[in-house]
Each structure stands twice: as structure tokens, then as C-alpha cells.
Design an enzyme around this catalytic site. Structure first.
Site, PDB file in Angstrom:
ATOM      1  N   HIS A  60       0.848  -1.194  -0.444  1.00  0.00           N
ATOM      2  CA  HIS A  60      -0.122  -0.119  -0.041  1.00  0.00           C
ATOM      3  C   HIS A  60       1.050   1.387   0.094  1.00  0.00           C
ATOM      4  O   HIS A  60       2.199   1.624   0.416  1.00  0.00           O
ATOM      5  CB  HIS A  60      -1.122   0.230   1.526  1.00  0.00           C
TER       6      HIS A  60
ATOM      7  N   TYR B  49      -8.947   6.030   7.764  1.00  0.00           N
ATOM      8  CA  TYR B  49      -9.180   6.299   8.333  1.00  0.00           C
ATOM      9  C   TYR B  49     -10.467   7.689   8.651  1.00  0.00           C
ATOM     10  O   TYR B  49     -10.136   8.530   7.868  1.00  0.00           O
ATOM     11  CB  TYR B  49      -7.910   6.816   9.025  1.00  0.00           C
TER      12      TYR B  49
ATOM     13  N   PRO C 284      -3.671   0.919  18.628  1.00  0.00           N
ATOM     14  CA  PRO C 284      -3.705  -0.200  17.084  1.00  0.00           C
ATOM     15  C   PRO C 284      -3.658   1.230  15.813  1.00  0.00           C
ATOM     16  O   PRO C 284      -3.725   0.650  14.625  1.00  0.00           O
ATOM     17  CB  PRO C 284      -4.906  -1.016  16.632  1.00  0.00           C
TER      18      PRO C 284
ATOM     19  N   LYS D 227       1.003   0.347  14.607  1.00  0.00           N
ATOM     20  CA  LYS D 227       2.527  -0.125  15.189  1.00  0.00           C
ATOM     21  C   LYS D 227       2.976  -1.304  15.894  1.00  0.00           C
ATOM     22  O   LYS D 227       4.075  -1.621  16.333  1.00  0.00           O
ATOM     23  CB  LYS D 227       2.962   0.990  16.169  1.00  0.00           C
TER      24      LYS D 227
ATOM     25  N   TYR E 268       3.887   6.588   9.728  1.00  0.00           N
ATOM     26  CA  TYR E 268       3.207   5.726   9.564  1.00  0.00           C
ATOM     27  C   TYR E 268       3.739   4.629   8.540  1.00  0.00           C
ATOM     28  O   TYR E 268       3.778   2.999   9.002  1.00  0.00           O
ATOM     29  CB  TYR E 268       1.761   6.103   8.783  1.00  0.00           C
TER      30      TYR E 268
HETATM   31  C1  LIG Z   1      -6.790  -7.902  19.697  1.00  0.00           C
HETATM   32  C2  LIG Z   1      -5.736  -7.408  19.604  1.00  0.00           C
HETATM   33  C3  LIG Z   1      -6.102  -6.081  18.334  1.00  0.00           C
HETATM   34  C4  LIG Z   1      -4.687  -5.654  17.794  1.00  0.00           C
HETATM   35  N1  LIG Z   1      -4.258  -5.432  16.538  1.00  0.00           N
HETATM   36  C5  LIG Z   1      -3.597  -4.477  15.663  1.00  0.00           C
HETATM   37  C6  LIG Z   1      -3.637  -4.146  15.024  1.00  0.00           C
HETATM   38  O1  LIG Z   1      -4.375  -3.857  13.727  1.00  0.00           O
HETATM   39  N2  LIG Z   1      -2.190  -3.150  14.470  1.00  0.00           N
HETATM   40  C7  LIG Z   1      -0.790  -3.277  15.330  1.00  0.00           C
HETATM   41  O2  LIG Z   1       0.134  -2.264  14.345  1.00  0.00           O
HETATM   42  N3  LIG Z   1      -1.162  -4.236  16.257  1.00  0.00           N
HETATM   43  C8  LIG Z   1      -2.313  -5.095  16.785  1.00  0.00           C
HETATM   44  N4  LIG Z   1      -2.252  -5.484  17.362  1.00  0.00           N
HETATM   45  C9  LIG Z   1      -0.523  -5.541  18.720  1.00  0.00           C
HETATM   46  C10 LIG Z   1       0.203  -7.047  17.902  1.00  0.00           C
HETATM   47  O3  LIG Z   1      -0.496  -7.642  17.986  1.00  0.00           O
HETATM   48  C11 LIG Z   1       0.989  -6.926  19.108  1.00  0.00           C
HETATM   49  O4  LIG Z   1       1.749  -5.381  19.532  1.00  0.00           O
HETATM   50  C12 LIG Z   1       2.067  -8.344  18.800  1.00  0.00           C
HETATM   51  O5  LIG Z   1       1.041  -9.474  18.894  1.00  0.00           O
HETATM   52  C13 LIG Z   1       3.089  -8.288  19.509  1.00  0.00           C
HETATM   53  O6  LIG Z   1       3.263  -9.591  19.471  1.00  0.00           O
HETATM   54  P1  LIG Z   1       4.423 -10.337  20.819  1.00  0.00           P
HETATM   55  O7  LIG Z   1       5.193 -10.996  20.062  1.00  0.00           O
HETATM   56  O8  LIG Z   1       5.489  -9.089  21.665  1.00  0.00           O
HETATM   57  O9  LIG Z   1       2.824 -10.353  21.969  1.00  0.00           O
HETATM   58  P2  LIG Z   1       1.822 -11.964  21.656  1.00  0.00           P
HETATM   59  O10 LIG Z   1       1.634 -11.748  20.404  1.00  0.00           O
HETATM   60  O11 LIG Z   1       0.881 -11.440  22.422  1.00  0.00           O
HETATM   61  O12 LIG Z   1       2.097 -13.178  22.462  1.00  0.00           O
HETATM   62  C14 LIG Z   1       2.680 -13.412  23.265  1.00  0.00           C
HETATM   63  C15 LIG Z   1       2.417 -15.161  23.624  1.00  0.00           C
HETATM   64  O13 LIG Z   1       3.122 -15.053  24.944  1.00  0.00           O
HETATM   65  C16 LIG Z   1       2.141 -16.536  25.616  1.00  0.00           C
HETATM   66  N5  LIG Z   1       1.848 -16.162  26.530  1.00  0.00           N
HETATM   67  C17 LIG Z   1       1.638 -15.146  26.922  1.00  0.00           C
HETATM   68  N6  LIG Z   1       1.708 -16.272  28.781  1.00  0.00           N
HETATM   69  C18 LIG Z   1       2.494 -17.098  28.539  1.00  0.00           C
HETATM   70  C19 LIG Z   1       2.773 -17.839  29.439  1.00  0.00           C
HETATM   71  N7  LIG Z   1       2.855 -17.499  31.020  1.00  0.00           N
HETATM   72  N8  LIG Z   1       3.874 -18.795  29.502  1.00  0.00           N
HETATM   73  C20 LIG Z   1       3.926 -18.831  27.943  1.00  0.00           C
HETATM   74  N9  LIG Z   1       3.373 -17.862  26.861  1.00  0.00           N
HETATM   75  C21 LIG Z   1       2.598 -17.059  27.296  1.00  0.00           C
HETATM   76  C22 LIG Z   1       0.830 -16.019  24.795  1.00  0.00           C
HETATM   77  O14 LIG Z   1       0.308 -16.834  24.203  1.00  0.00           O
HETATM   78  C23 LIG Z   1       1.178 -15.218  23.166  1.00  0.00           C
HETATM   79  O15 LIG Z   1       1.656 -16.780  22.249  1.00  0.00           O
HETATM   80  C24 LIG Z   1      -3.267  -5.749  18.652  1.00  0.00           C
HETATM   81  C25 LIG Z   1      -3.361  -6.615  19.871  1.00  0.00           C
HETATM   82  C26 LIG Z   1      -4.467  -6.701  20.738  1.00  0.00           C
HETATM   83  C27 LIG Z   1      -4.670  -8.156  21.200  1.00  0.00           C
END
Ligand SMILES: Cc1cc2nc3c(=O)[nH]c(=O)nc-3n(C[C@H](O)[C@H](O)[C@H](O)COP(=O)(O)OP(=O)(O)OC[C@H]3O[C@@H](n4cnc5c(N)ncnc54)[C@H](O)[C@@H]3O)c2cc1C
Length: 386
Positions: A65, A193, A284, A288, A376
Site C-alpha cells: 500500500h 481512517y 492500534p 505499530k 506510518y
Molecule cells: C486484539 C488485538 C488487536 C490488535 N490489532 C493490532 C493492529 O491492528 N495493528 C497492530 O500493529 N497491532 C495490533 N495489535 C498489537 C499486535 O498484535 C501486538 O503488538 C503483537 O501481537 C505483539 O507481539 P508479541 O509477540 O510481543 O506478543 P503476543 O502476540 O501477545 O504474543 C505473546 C505470546 O505469549 C504467550 N504467553 C502469554 N503468557 C504466557 C505464559 N505465561 N507462558 C507461555 N506463553 C505465554 C501468548 O499466548 C502469546 O502467544 C493488536 C493486539 C490485540 C491484543
């Protein structure tokens, strides 16, 4: 700890440097691969994934995009990232696909991912042999003595509370997003948006046949009060412009996500390092969260490579500060986009006029539009050392 994008990519990057890791995850593989979240990759994030052998499906089904639409006062304006920057773009590629690619790559390389682990705990992080304990999916207790533990366990994980005297900076917003995944051909080529007096709406997509749509709702909104008909009619209202409408289709999934800015630091204590949502989350609106998580992990992979292969802990010592500079930039941008586009409960006409003035400024001033485009599409990516 955690098989989200941060934990999986870290494991992948460490493996390219010959550093062994085990990823411990308390959910099943199916759950991790189906969890609907982010969908926009900064240009630098897409490049990173390609550079480490994860670009095949991204290039096949990711959608590049070159801008976004900002809509307000019944009219739509295009912010053209390519012409405002040095040709920068973003790629729409769902987080579910990033996670699938990473899991497939780790398993194909013989990497260890312990899905569906229970009783996960961490100890001795102040020593040079921290221990990660868990019960595996077969019910066998396991204990891993490690050089370091990476807490990639998301916002509700157990690693962040292990950092003593951690500072927390937080803002909760008085609204949430009702997210809808629908089998509907996107009616737009780029994300829209929209600021509407009834509240914000975002039109995004996951593929040429699947739309991902969001509506600003109250934080305690009851999902059962939103029938599919009500959702479509609200979307039609908030995206209305002459001669255009939202293509409707079967709703596959809907959920309510609260909006929060949260930054904690330091992101390291002894041999425990936090990465991604475990340390920080953004609303969101700026797309980011996923990008920040992957960027942390590049910085961490470089630091661990230097520490574990060459015995130099300098990059590890700088890890938290290096990441937090980028995190705060993204936190400001996400807050700014959120504040400009959402209608806070009880907001008066003064506030509405300020938002509209800001939106008119962004869509008429090249300098303001460039600031949005630069933020962005992303900041200079952390460079992976190999
Ligand atoms: C509902 C939702 C919608 C979102 N939409 C957007 C969006 O549109 N655009 C955007 O940029 N960002 C969005 N985000 C944010 C983005 O998805 C996150 O920033 C991203 O997932 C971060 O990745 P991560 O690996 O740090 O954490 P996560 O993806 O949260 O991964 C953490 C992992 O750790 C595991 N875990 C947790 N506790 C334990 C434990 N005690 N033991 C073992 N494993 C554990 C979880 O199950 C998970 O698999 C959204 C977040 C949410 C919650």
C-alpha cells in the site's frame, strides 16, 4: 517465553547465528495461528522478514500500500506515502500469516516450540543461569537452564512483574474498537481512517476477499448488542461519501479490543529481557504494535549474538534504551492518530473543531502529511547483524 511474533522471530534469528533456543507457549499451535490481530507491516519490517528467508508468502499474498485515506466532514483525502517520502510503502499482511510463516520455518529447521505448556515459571534471573520451568503438553515437567530468558509473553505475561522497580507509563482511552472480520471484497484499495461525529471507523483488509473493519465503541460495549445488520449500517454511516458504499458480506468473527498506551522500562533485569507487548503496547490506530515487537527482537538478537558468541555485553546493556527510543516515538504517533480521529465521550464542540482543524492541516500541508507518512511507514529499521 511466548510464541507470538516476537518470541518466534527471536528464536529464528538466534538460530541463524547458531544459538539454541526453546520457545515455550501456553496456547496451542492452532490458537496461535488463528489469533486475529495486526495487519500492517512497515516497509522495514517487510524487508527484515524477506532478508531472513520469510518473504515467500509475504510476496505472494501481501498487498503493498502506498498511502491511506483520511476521511472527515463527509469527504475523503488521500495521503500519498510514496510521493511524500522517498517512495516508502507499507504491506498489508496479517499477523496470523507472519506467525504461520515463523512457526513453519522454526519447525522445518528442527527448532523447539513447546505449545500448550502449563505451569510456566521463571527463576534465578539475577544469576547467570536463569531457569525456565514448565509442564509440557504430555504432562512431563521440564526445566531449562539458560544463558538468558526472553520474556516475549505479551501484555498479560508473567515476565514483566519479575523486573524490580520497573517504571510504568500508561494511558487508557475512554473507548474501544469493535473489530469485524468479514467475507466481503474490500471496497477500497487502501485503508480508510474515518472521523465521524458518531465515532471513528477504520476500513482495512486481510486479502482481496476478506475485509477487516473497526468501529469505535464504548470500552464496556456488549458484543451481543451488535447484530451483523447493526454493524453494517453503522459502517455505512461512518464511511458515507457520495457515490460509494461498503461492500457487505458474512461476518466471520467479531470482538472488542480496549485501547491503551503502556510503556514499561527498563526492558531488562539481569539475564531476563522483555520484548514486544510484554514491555509496551500502543493503541492500534498507528499500526505499530507488531512492528515494534519485531524491531525489539532485532535489537535483542544483535545484543545476544555479541554477548553469547563474543562475550561482549555492551549491546545488551544498551538494549532497553535502544528499544525505548523507538517505542516512545511510536507511542507518540499512535496517541496522536488516536486523539485526532476518535470522538471522546463528552467531548465538546471546541474539541471537535480542533480535531477537524488538525485533519484539514494534515491533508493540506505537505509538511504535516510528510510527518504522518514518515511515522506510518516506519522509522529507520534496526539492522540485523550476521
Ligand atoms: C486484539 C488485538 C488487536 C490488535 N490489532 C493490532 C493492529 O491492528 N495493528 C497492530 O500493529 N497491532 C495490533 N495489535 C498489537 C499486535 O498484535 C501486538 O503488538 C503483537 O501481537 C505483539 O507481539 P508479541 O509477540 O510481543 O506478543 P503476543 O502476540 O501477545 O504474543 C505473546 C505470546 O505469549 C504467550 N504467553 C502469554 N503468557 C504466557 C505464559 N505465561 N507462558 C507461555 N506463553 C505465554 C501468548 O499466548 C502469546 O502467544 C493488536 C493486539 C490485540 C491484543
Amino acid at each position: 517465553m511466548g510464541a507470538g511474533p516476537a518470541g518466534l522471530l527471536l528464536s529464528h534469528l538466534l538460530a541463524t547465528n547458531g544459538i539454541e533456543s526453546v520457545v515455550v507457549e501456553n496456547r496451542s499451535r492452532e490458537y496461535c495461528e488463528a489469533r486475529q490481530r495486526a495487519g500492517v507491516l512497515e516497509g522495514g519490517t517487510a524487508e527484515l522478514l524477506r532478508s531472513v528467508g520469510l518473504g515467500k508468502r509475504l510476496d505472494a499474498i501481501g498487498m503493498e500500500h502506498g498511502g491511506i485515506y483520511l476521511q472527515f466532514d463527509g469527504s475523503r483525502h488521500y495521503v500519498d506515502f510514496r510521493s511524500l517520502t522517498d517512495g516508502r510503502t507499507v504491506t498489508v499482511y496479517a499477523q496470523t500469516e507472519v506467525v504461520k510463516d515463523l512457526i513453519a520455518a522454526r519447525l522445518a529447521a528442527g527448532g523447539a516450540i513447546e505449545f500448550s505448556a502449563t505451569s510456566v515459571s521463571v527463576s534465578d534471573v539475577a544469576s547467570d543461569r536463569p531457569v525456565l520451568s514448565y509442564v509440557d503438553a504430555d504432562g512431563t515437567p521440564r526445566s531449562v537452564s539458560c544463558d538468558v530468558i526472553a520474556g516475549c509473553d505479551g501484555f498479560h505475561g508473567i515476565c514483566r512483574p519479575l523486573i524490580p522497580e520497573i517504571s510504568v507509563y500508561e494511558r487508557t482511552y475512554p473507548y474501544a474498537w469493535l473489530g469485524v472480520l468479514a467475507d466481503a471484497v474490500p471496497s477500497t484499495d487502501e485503508l480508510i481512517y474515518s472521523r465521524h461525529e458518531s465515532g471513528f471507523a477504520l476500513y482495512s483488509m486481510r486479502s482481496p476477499s476478506v475485509s477487516r473493519l473497526y468501529l469505535q465503541v464504548a470500552p464496556d460495549e456488549k458484543l451481543e448488542e451488535w447484530s451483523d445488520d447493526r454493524i453494517w449500517s453503522e459502517l455505512q454511516k461512518r464511511f458515507a461519501v457520495d457515490g460509494w458504499s461498503v461492500a457487505e458480506g458474512p461476518v466471520r468473527e467479531k470482538s472488542v479490543t480496549p485501547m491503551r498506551s503502556f510503556v514499561s522500562g527498563p526492558m531488562r533485569y539481569g539475564r531476563l529481557f522483555l520484548a514486544g507487548d510484554a514491555a509496551h503496547i500502543v493503541p492500534p490506530t498507528g499500526a505499530k504494535g507488531l512492528n515494534l515487537a519485531l524491531s525489539d527482537v532485532v535489537v535483542l538478537a544483535n545484543a545476544l549474538r555479541a554477548a553469547l558468541l563474543s562475550g561482549s555485553w555492551e549491546l545488551a546493556d544498551a538494549y532497553s534504551d535502544t528499544c525505548l527510543r523507538r517505542v516512545w516515538r511510536a507511542t507518540h504517533f499512535s496517541w496522536w492518530m488516536t486523539s485526532m480521529l476518535h470522538v471522546a465521550p463528552g467531548a465538546d464542540a471546541f474539541e471537535a473543531q480542533l480535531q477537524l482543524s488538525q485533519l484539514r492541516y494534515v491533508t493540506s500541508s505537505r509538511a504535516q502529511a510528510t510527518a504522518l507518512a514518515e511515522n506510518y511507514t516506519g522509522y529507520r529499521p534496526a539492522r540485523l547483524q550476521t
